[in-house]
Write a protein that holds these residues in place. Structure first.
Motif, PDB file in Angstrom:
ATOM      1  N   UNK B 141       0.829  -1.316  -0.110  1.00  0.00           N
ATOM      2  CA  UNK B 141       0.014  -0.079   0.032  1.00  0.00           C
ATOM      3  C   UNK B 141       0.974   1.259   0.045  1.00  0.00           C
ATOM      4  N   UNK B 142       1.911   1.048   0.859  1.00  0.00           N
ATOM      5  CA  UNK B 142       2.622   2.521   0.904  1.00  0.00           C
ATOM      6  C   UNK B 142       4.049   2.678   0.839  1.00  0.00           C
ATOM      7  N   UNK B 151       5.912  10.445   1.164  1.00  0.00           N
ATOM      8  CA  UNK B 151       6.572  11.775   1.237  1.00  0.00           C
ATOM      9  C   UNK B 151       7.093  11.988   2.719  1.00  0.00           C
ATOM     10  N   UNK B 152       6.792  11.379   3.838  1.00  0.00           N
ATOM     11  CA  UNK B 152       7.364  11.583   5.104  1.00  0.00           C
ATOM     12  C   UNK B 152       8.781  10.811   5.381  1.00  0.00           C
ATOM     13  N   UNK B 178      15.157   3.509   9.086  1.00  0.00           N
ATOM     14  CA  UNK B 178      15.857   4.874   9.514  1.00  0.00           C
ATOM     15  C   UNK B 178      14.884   5.955   9.338  1.00  0.00           C
ATOM     16  N   UNK B 179      14.214   5.902   8.037  1.00  0.00           N
ATOM     17  CA  UNK B 179      13.321   6.958   7.554  1.00  0.00           C
ATOM     18  C   UNK B 179      12.241   7.359   8.587  1.00  0.00           C
ATOM     19  N   UNK B 180      11.700   6.207   9.167  1.00  0.00           N
ATOM     20  CA  UNK B 180      10.331   6.475   9.997  1.00  0.00           C
ATOM     21  C   UNK B 180      10.717   6.106  11.634  1.00  0.00           C
ATOM     22  N   UNK B 203      17.347   8.766  -3.804  1.00  0.00           N
ATOM     23  CA  UNK B 203      15.981   8.506  -4.604  1.00  0.00           C
ATOM     24  C   UNK B 203      14.976   9.553  -3.756  1.00  0.00           C
ATOM     25  N   UNK B 204      13.885  10.171  -4.501  1.00  0.00           N
ATOM     26  CA  UNK B 204      12.724  10.691  -3.833  1.00  0.00           C
ATOM     27  C   UNK B 204      12.222  10.095  -2.980  1.00  0.00           C
ATOM     28  N   UNK B 205      11.377  10.369  -1.831  1.00  0.00           N
ATOM     29  CA  UNK B 205      10.732   9.823  -0.893  1.00  0.00           C
ATOM     30  C   UNK B 205       9.814   8.700  -1.744  1.00  0.00           C
ATOM     31  N   UNK B 206       9.341   9.288  -2.554  1.00  0.00           N
ATOM     32  CA  UNK B 206       8.111   8.330  -3.533  1.00  0.00           C
ATOM     33  C   UNK B 206       8.778   7.161  -4.485  1.00  0.00           C
ATOM     34  N   UNK B 207      10.251   7.591  -4.639  1.00  0.00           N
ATOM     35  CA  UNK B 207      10.730   6.538  -5.384  1.00  0.00           C
ATOM     36  C   UNK B 207      11.588   5.510  -4.515  1.00  0.00           C
TER      37      UNK B 207
END
Lengths: 263, 419
Positions: B141-142, B151-152, B178-180, B203-207
């Motif tokens: 899903x995400x 995007x976060x 790491x990101x979240x 990479x972009x957050x969506x990529x």
């Protein structure tokens, strides 16, 4: 007084010998059927690109299983030694004595069926080495039994097979010494110094039984020793004792692992 | 016999994707039980029935049911519900840390074996227990395992002074953890890039999608192809020839699993961020201007010390920490390949979070025993447990109240303050 030697099937009637040969044949069949089942399962496995066992077949498994018996990992229980020197000593004792007793049995067969060489001084040395190996095996097995069933560490997996395998090994060694002791007690050879344990058992048995009763007891002990040994051999490929072959291969593979393993 | 859980038809596929070496490993286990002494799960459960030898024994029984002598004569015997449930419980009551492997007296590669057996069970249609299936659901899903907005991933908190090139030879892969769950770890890495004058891209957050480690370690491989193909395509588009990774699980996944899923050698090199940082320190491109009076120890993450052949990376981490001005480094008794698991891995937090918390306490005690004032780590799973105290409710609240009496930090976040 003749030259020192051990007569195979001494005091064993031909009819019982025939039973033994029939049972031994059945055991060999059972053993190899079990071996075939295990190896046929192994062969269903996939070949991994970076595995040291890539492309390995029955021949490779056979060579590795037997040659790695003589690698230091097995003979000196090197991987075990890093964690517990005492347990490594126990394991190495069992391995060494097991190998010596196996080779001793092979030599005895060669002596009986092919050409006789276990005579005089050669026989004395042979007898001494096997006596000591028997004691080492017995002590090793007793230590293993004590560890599994008396000390019972909290973090220990104990299965029924442990009890069966260790009990069989203990029974084989104990009845082996009883057979040897009874034979020596009956024959009373001049020199029993080269059979220290057998000699001790002979002295004990000689003190409590007559030659006639010992001869009957001998047969019972011999039959028990032979039965336990055959049951043990038949049980190997159906039990975790099969690790004596499999572990040689995995230990080899572990030592050859590539830097990054595929998953 | 209870209700059939794995019927005869499924048993035909029981050995698919299992290697010869692993089938031999099943027979090699002698139940010496040495592995139980090093197992974090045993530390907190003291239950040998879910230990390594027990798991091997249970799966061997399944193999016997399908291919043993009895099966050859009378046909395969289905696996009943109770046996399967016991096996699944044991298989997933495990952090997958691999602590049992290096101490195995017959050389069984246990960590890899658990991966394979979990995958096998999922392939046979068995659903992993607890909240573990959500990992795949969320990734679908995400594109991250936390079901957070894409995007976060980093856009909302990225410091303004950090410049990310559109294309560069050096690329940085963050990973979901790491990101979240450990964003300061990312900042530590990016500050090191900046301080060493390294031009880098991301990479972009969506990529950037999940590397696939959490699904893979829990046996859910069906989603991997899509993730690997997508990520590799995007990494190539950025002209990256060297991909720097902070998360040890991502590193393990990229080095060991991606080539297998991709079908060959990756079109870029993969390196751990501390190896990169140490190279910069070693050749004088990165210098620390401040000093700190502190006694620190380092917790070797399982995937660095055992998942990959560890010493190359974990020795480098030690060199890097020792190069920090004023730092006194002390070693915990259990380190390197026998490092203790923090209790966060293998999906255990989604199945039995109460165990994760208890395992976490033991590592803290180890660090205190070593005389450390700060426990450094470099894995986002460990970071989430210790710094953010993130364990599934209701245990999370209890864990947050636990007074550790020691500071925790990520290696690069710690180093960043000395720049």
């Amino acid at each position: 007084m003749g030259e020192a030697l051990r007569e195979v099937f001494w005091n064993v009637p031909v009819s019982l010998q025939a039973v033994f040969y029939s049972a031994a044949f059945a055991v060999i069949v059972i053993f190899f059927v079990g071996l075939w089942v295990k190896v046929s399962i192994w062969l269903k496995g996939e070949d991994e690109e970076e595995s040291p066992l890539k492309g390995a077949g029955v021949f490779n498994f056979f060579i590795l299983s037997f040659s790695k018996f003589f690698a230091l990992e097995c003979l000196l229980a090197r991987r075990v030694y890093r964690r517990s020197p005492l347990r490594a000593l126990m394991l190495a004792g069992i391995v060494w004595s097991f190998i010596i007793l196996f080779v001793g049995t092979l030599l005895s067969s060669i002596d009986h069926y092919l050409f006789s060489f276990l005579r005089g001084n050669v026989y004395f040395v042979y007898s001494f080495i096997l006596d000591i190996a028997g004691v080492v095996l017995m002590v090793g097995v007793i230590v293993a039994l004590i560890r599994k069933y008396i000390i019972k560490p909290e973090r220990m997996v104990v299965s029924l097979q442990d009890g069966i395998i260790l009990s069989l090994l203990l029974l084989i060694t104990v009845t082996g010494f009883l057979v040897e002791g009874a034979r020596l007690a009956i024959l009373q050879p001049l020199n029993m110094d080269w059979s220290p344990i057998g000699g001790l058992v002979a002295s004990a048995l000689g003190g409590i039984a007559t030659t006639t009763s010992l001869k009957s007891a001998y047969l019972l002990m011999w039959a028990s020793h032979a039965s336990f040994s055959l049951i043990f051999i038949a049980y190997i490929p159906y039990s975790k004792f099969f690790h004596i072959f499999a572990a040689q291969i995995t230990t080899y593979a572990a030592s050859k692992r590539a830097e990054i393993r595929p998953i | 016999m209870g209700k059939e859980a794995l019927e005869k038809e499924k048993l035909k596929h029981l050995l698919d994707n299992i290697s010869k070496e692993q089938l031999i490993e099943l027979e090699a286990c002698v139940t010496c039980s040495e592995c139980l002494n090093w197992c974090p799960i045993q530390d907190v459960t003291k239950d040998p029935s879910i230990s390594t030898p027990s798991k091997i024994k249970m799966f061997k029984k399944f193999v016997d049911n399908a291919y043993g002598l009895r099966a050859k004569i009378f046909g395969p015997k289905p696996i009943d519900e109770e046996s399967l449930a016991k096996f699944i419980d044991a298989l997933y009551t495990c952090t997958g840390c691999g602590g049992c492997g290096p101490v195995c007296e017959v050389g069984i590669h246990t960590q890899r074996l658990w991966w394979t057996l979990r995958r096998k069970m999922v392939d046979l249609g068995v659903t992993p227990p607890g909240g573990i299936p959500n990992l795949v659901k969320f990734v679908k899903e995400t594109r991250n395992i936390y079901n957070q907005p894409q995007e976060e991933r980093f856009r909302i908190w990225l410091p303004e002074d950090i410049k990310i090139a559109e294309k560069a030879e050096v690329g940085y892969f963050e990973g979901c953890g790491l990101s979240y769950n450990a964003a300061p770890m990312v900042e530590g890495a990016l500050r090191i890039f900046k301080a060493s004058g390294t031009e880098f891209t991301m990479l972009d957050p969506e990529e950037e999608w999940c590397c696939g480690f959490p699904p893979a370690v829990t046996g859910q491989w069906e989603i991997l192809q899509e993730l690997v193909d997508h990520n590799i395509e995007k990494i190539e588009e950025r002209g990256i020839s060297k991909l720097i990774v902070s998360c040890p699980c991502c590193l393990q996944q990229l080095r060991a699993v991606w080539p297998k899923v991709y079908g060959g050698k990756l079109p870029f090199k993969v390196e751990h961020v501390i190896q990169f940082a140490w190279e910069k320190v070693d050749n004088g491109e990165l210098e620390f201007s401040k000093s700190i009076d502190d006694v620190v120890t380092f917790h070797d993450p399982c995937q660095l010390s055992r998942g990959l052949k560890g010493p190359a990376v974990i020795e480098t981490v030690r060199k890097f920490i020792k190069s920090l001005p004023g730092v006194e480094f002390v070693e915990m008794e259990r380190h390197g390949e026998t490092t203790r698991c923090c209790g966060a891995g293998g999906g255990i937090r989604l199945y039995k979070p109460e165990l994760a918390m208890e395992m976490g306490k033991l590592l803290i005690q180890d660090a205190k025993n070593a005389g450390a004032k700060t426990l450094l780590m470099c894995c986002p799973a460990c970071y989430a447990v210790y710094v953010h105290r993130r364990i599934a409710p209701p245990y999370g609240e209890e864990w947050k109240k636990y007074e550790a009496g020691i500071r925790f930090n990520d290696v690069l976040q710690y180093a960043m303050k000395l720049l």
